[in-house]
Design a protein around this motif. Structure first.
Motif, PDB file in Angstrom:
ATOM      1  N   GLN A 172      -0.944  -1.007  14.597  1.00  0.00           N
ATOM      2  CA  GLN A 172      -0.663  -2.398  14.254  1.00  0.00           C
ATOM      3  C   GLN A 172      -1.233  -2.761  12.890  1.00  0.00           C
ATOM      4  N   GLU A 173      -2.482  -2.365  12.647  1.00  0.00           N
ATOM      5  CA  GLU A 173      -3.117  -2.695  11.366  1.00  0.00           C
ATOM      6  C   GLU A 173      -2.396  -2.007  10.210  1.00  0.00           C
ATOM      7  N   THR A 174      -2.022  -0.747  10.395  1.00  0.00           N
ATOM      8  CA  THR A 174      -1.322  -0.012   9.331  1.00  0.00           C
ATOM      9  C   THR A 174       0.020  -0.664   9.023  1.00  0.00           C
ATOM     10  N   PHE A 175       0.758  -1.021  10.067  1.00  0.00           N
ATOM     11  CA  PHE A 175       2.073  -1.635   9.896  1.00  0.00           C
ATOM     12  C   PHE A 175       1.954  -2.989   9.197  1.00  0.00           C
ATOM     13  N   GLU A 176       0.954  -3.786   9.602  1.00  0.00           N
ATOM     14  CA  GLU A 176       0.784  -5.113   9.013  1.00  0.00           C
ATOM     15  C   GLU A 176       0.400  -5.024   7.544  1.00  0.00           C
ATOM     16  N   VAL A 177      -0.536  -4.138   7.221  1.00  0.00           N
ATOM     17  CA  VAL A 177      -0.969  -4.000   5.828  1.00  0.00           C
ATOM     18  C   VAL A 177       0.174  -3.489   4.953  1.00  0.00           C
ATOM     19  N   ALA A 178       0.928  -2.519   5.463  1.00  0.00           N
ATOM     20  CA  ALA A 178       2.060  -1.983   4.702  1.00  0.00           C
ATOM     21  C   ALA A 178       3.098  -3.068   4.445  1.00  0.00           C
ATOM     22  N   SER A 179       3.386  -3.856   5.468  1.00  0.00           N
ATOM     23  CA  SER A 179       4.388  -4.910   5.327  1.00  0.00           C
ATOM     24  C   SER A 179       3.931  -5.992   4.351  1.00  0.00           C
ATOM     25  N   ASN A 203       1.886  -5.779   1.957  1.00  0.00           N
ATOM     26  CA  ASN A 203       1.745  -5.279   0.591  1.00  0.00           C
ATOM     27  C   ASN A 203       3.063  -4.795  -0.009  1.00  0.00           C
ATOM     28  N   GLY A 204       4.165  -5.056   0.688  1.00  0.00           N
ATOM     29  CA  GLY A 204       5.473  -4.797   0.104  1.00  0.00           C
ATOM     30  C   GLY A 204       6.001  -3.393   0.265  1.00  0.00           C
ATOM     31  N   TYR A 205       5.488  -2.641   1.243  1.00  0.00           N
ATOM     32  CA  TYR A 205       5.953  -1.264   1.426  1.00  0.00           C
ATOM     33  C   TYR A 205       7.432  -1.222   1.809  1.00  0.00           C
ATOM     34  N   TYR A 206       7.891  -2.275   2.511  1.00  0.00           N
ATOM     35  CA  TYR A 206       9.280  -2.286   2.977  1.00  0.00           C
ATOM     36  C   TYR A 206      10.208  -3.093   2.059  1.00  0.00           C
ATOM     37  N   GLU A 207       9.685  -3.503   0.906  1.00  0.00           N
ATOM     38  CA  GLU A 207      10.532  -4.188  -0.067  1.00  0.00           C
ATOM     39  C   GLU A 207      11.340  -3.168  -0.872  1.00  0.00           C
ATOM     40  N   THR A 208      12.393  -3.670  -1.552  1.00  0.00           N
ATOM     41  CA  THR A 208      13.204  -2.815  -2.429  1.00  0.00           C
ATOM     42  C   THR A 208      13.207  -3.429  -3.829  1.00  0.00           C
ATOM     43  N   PRO A 209      12.597  -2.782  -4.824  1.00  0.00           N
ATOM     44  CA  PRO A 209      11.841  -1.521  -4.712  1.00  0.00           C
ATOM     45  C   PRO A 209      10.474  -1.765  -4.035  1.00  0.00           C
ATOM     46  N   ARG A 210       9.869  -0.694  -3.565  1.00  0.00           N
ATOM     47  CA  ARG A 210       8.591  -0.805  -2.881  1.00  0.00           C
ATOM     48  C   ARG A 210       7.502  -1.304  -3.832  1.00  0.00           C
ATOM     49  N   GLU A 211       6.634  -2.181  -3.286  1.00  0.00           N
ATOM     50  CA  GLU A 211       5.552  -2.743  -4.078  1.00  0.00           C
ATOM     51  C   GLU A 211       4.229  -2.017  -3.843  1.00  0.00           C
ATOM     52  N   THR A 212       4.229  -1.100  -2.883  1.00  0.00           N
ATOM     53  CA  THR A 212       3.063  -0.250  -2.661  1.00  0.00           C
ATOM     54  C   THR A 212       3.535   1.118  -2.200  1.00  0.00           C
ATOM     55  N   THR A 213       2.675   2.106  -2.271  1.00  0.00           N
ATOM     56  CA  THR A 213       3.057   3.482  -1.926  1.00  0.00           C
ATOM     57  C   THR A 213       2.169   4.010  -0.804  1.00  0.00           C
ATOM     58  N   LEU A 214       2.569   5.161  -0.266  1.00  0.00           N
ATOM     59  CA  LEU A 214       1.757   5.809   0.759  1.00  0.00           C
ATOM     60  C   LEU A 214       0.385   6.197   0.206  1.00  0.00           C
ATOM     61  N   ASP A 215       0.350   6.619  -1.053  1.00  0.00           N
ATOM     62  CA  ASP A 215      -0.929   6.974  -1.674  1.00  0.00           C
ATOM     63  C   ASP A 215      -1.867   5.762  -1.718  1.00  0.00           C
ATOM     64  N   GLU A 216      -1.326   4.606  -2.080  1.00  0.00           N
ATOM     65  CA  GLU A 216      -2.146   3.390  -2.149  1.00  0.00           C
ATOM     66  C   GLU A 216      -2.601   2.954  -0.763  1.00  0.00           C
ATOM     67  N   SER A 254       4.437   3.410  14.663  1.00  0.00           N
ATOM     68  CA  SER A 254       4.620   1.968  14.849  1.00  0.00           C
ATOM     69  C   SER A 254       6.082   1.581  14.658  1.00  0.00           C
ATOM     70  N   GLU A 255       6.729   2.150  13.667  1.00  0.00           N
ATOM     71  CA  GLU A 255       8.145   1.855  13.420  1.00  0.00           C
ATOM     72  C   GLU A 255       9.005   2.284  14.603  1.00  0.00           C
ATOM     73  N   ARG A 256       8.705   3.455  15.176  1.00  0.00           N
ATOM     74  CA  ARG A 256       9.475   3.978  16.297  1.00  0.00           C
ATOM     75  C   ARG A 256       9.363   3.041  17.510  1.00  0.00           C
ATOM     76  N   LYS A 257       8.151   2.578  17.794  1.00  0.00           N
ATOM     77  CA  LYS A 257       7.939   1.699  18.949  1.00  0.00           C
ATOM     78  C   LYS A 257       8.634   0.349  18.766  1.00  0.00           C
ATOM     79  N   ILE A 258       8.501  -0.224  17.577  1.00  0.00           N
ATOM     80  CA  ILE A 258       9.115  -1.530  17.327  1.00  0.00           C
ATOM     81  C   ILE A 258      10.630  -1.421  17.307  1.00  0.00           C
ATOM     82  N   LEU A 259      11.159  -0.362  16.696  1.00  0.00           N
ATOM     83  CA  LEU A 259      12.602  -0.173  16.654  1.00  0.00           C
ATOM     84  C   LEU A 259      13.172   0.022  18.058  1.00  0.00           C
ATOM     85  N   LYS A 260      12.485   0.788  18.891  1.00  0.00           N
ATOM     86  CA  LYS A 260      12.938   1.001  20.265  1.00  0.00           C
ATOM     87  C   LYS A 260      12.963  -0.317  21.031  1.00  0.00           C
TER      88      LYS A 260
END
Length: 242
Positions: free
Chosen positions: A180-187, A189-202, A221-227
């Motif tokens: 949950q924390e990983t998904f929230e922080v990624a979201s 910080n723009g990980y799912y934006e186009t273009p991405r605003e953050t990277t896996l390295d960051e 997390s993506e698999r569980k939410i998508l299901k």
């Protein structure tokens, strides 16, 4: 005449509520499963889930609850480790009386923790809402966390698709704390934006773990939410076909 139901989300502190007083003193929380207000007898009957920080905290909380002056009856239905299902009958509180006498009604389950209570209260018009809030302010401490207005069509849609909403909620709750924390922080910080605003390295730097570990947490997390989302959509489609 068109009317929309007013739904308030209240963060409440009652000064005559056994549950609030108990959670003030003990690390225990209560979530309502079922409730019935008897206005003639001025009492509230409830079925709740009680969860303590530990088994000892649960036992202490139930003891505090039973001995509270506004508690008429408190009994255990089931109990295991630090969780119990209980039945209670309490004196009608000032807040309950204010809501009932001003034509308000409870629209959802309530939860009590750390001396505060989350209420969901409905009204049919602005005047009933204003009267109730004015009276609550005299004898209680509260904040309106959210306010919505629902028309008949929206309410019908919510009721008809409650099973789909529950599937989605269960999917979100199936995430571990790390996922949950990983998904929230990624979201955020723009990980799912186009273009991405953050990277896996960051993200890896943020959590101080490897890039592979971040990627795996996101994928889970993506698999569980998508299901859960697909299950909810299927439920909506099945209902539409009926």
């Amino acid at each position: 005449m068109y009317r929309a139901m007013i739904d308030l989300d209240l963060d409440m502190r009652q000064y005559d509520c056994p549950f609030i007083d108990t959670t003030d003193d003990v690390d225990v929380a209560f979530s309502a499963v079922q409730w019935q207000l008897d206005t003639d007898a001025e009492k509230l009957e409830t079925r709740l889930i009680a969860k303590g920080e530990s088994a000892a905290a649960l036992d202490q909380g139930l003891h505090e609850l039973r001995t509270h002056p506004n508690m008429r009856d408190c009994y255990i239905l089931t109990k295991r480790d630090n969780v119990a299902q209980i039945g209670t009958t309490i004196e009608q509180t000032n807040a309950m009386r204010a809501i009932q006498e001003n034509d308000g009604y409870i629209t959802g389950p309530f939860r009590i923790e750390d001396g505060r209570e989350r209420w969901h209260v409905g009204f049919d018009d602005d005047d009933a809402e204003d009267r109730t809030l004015a009276e609550l302010e005299r004898h209680n401490d509260y904040e309106v966390e959210d306010r919505d207005q629902f028309g008949p069509t929206t309410l019908f849609d919510l009721l008809e698709n409650s099973d789909s909403a529950l599937r989605l909620l269960e999917g979100c709750r199936s995430l571990t704390e790390t996922e949950q924390e990983t998904f929230e922080v990624a979201s955020k910080n723009g990980y799912y934006e186009t273009p991405r605003e953050t990277t896996l390295d960051e993200l890896a730097d943020h959590f101080d773990i490897s890039k592979t570990a971040v990627s795996m947490n996101l994928r889970r997390s993506e698999r569980k939410i998508l299901k859960a989302a697909l299950g909810a959509i299927e439920g909506m489609d099945d209902h539409d076909e009926l």
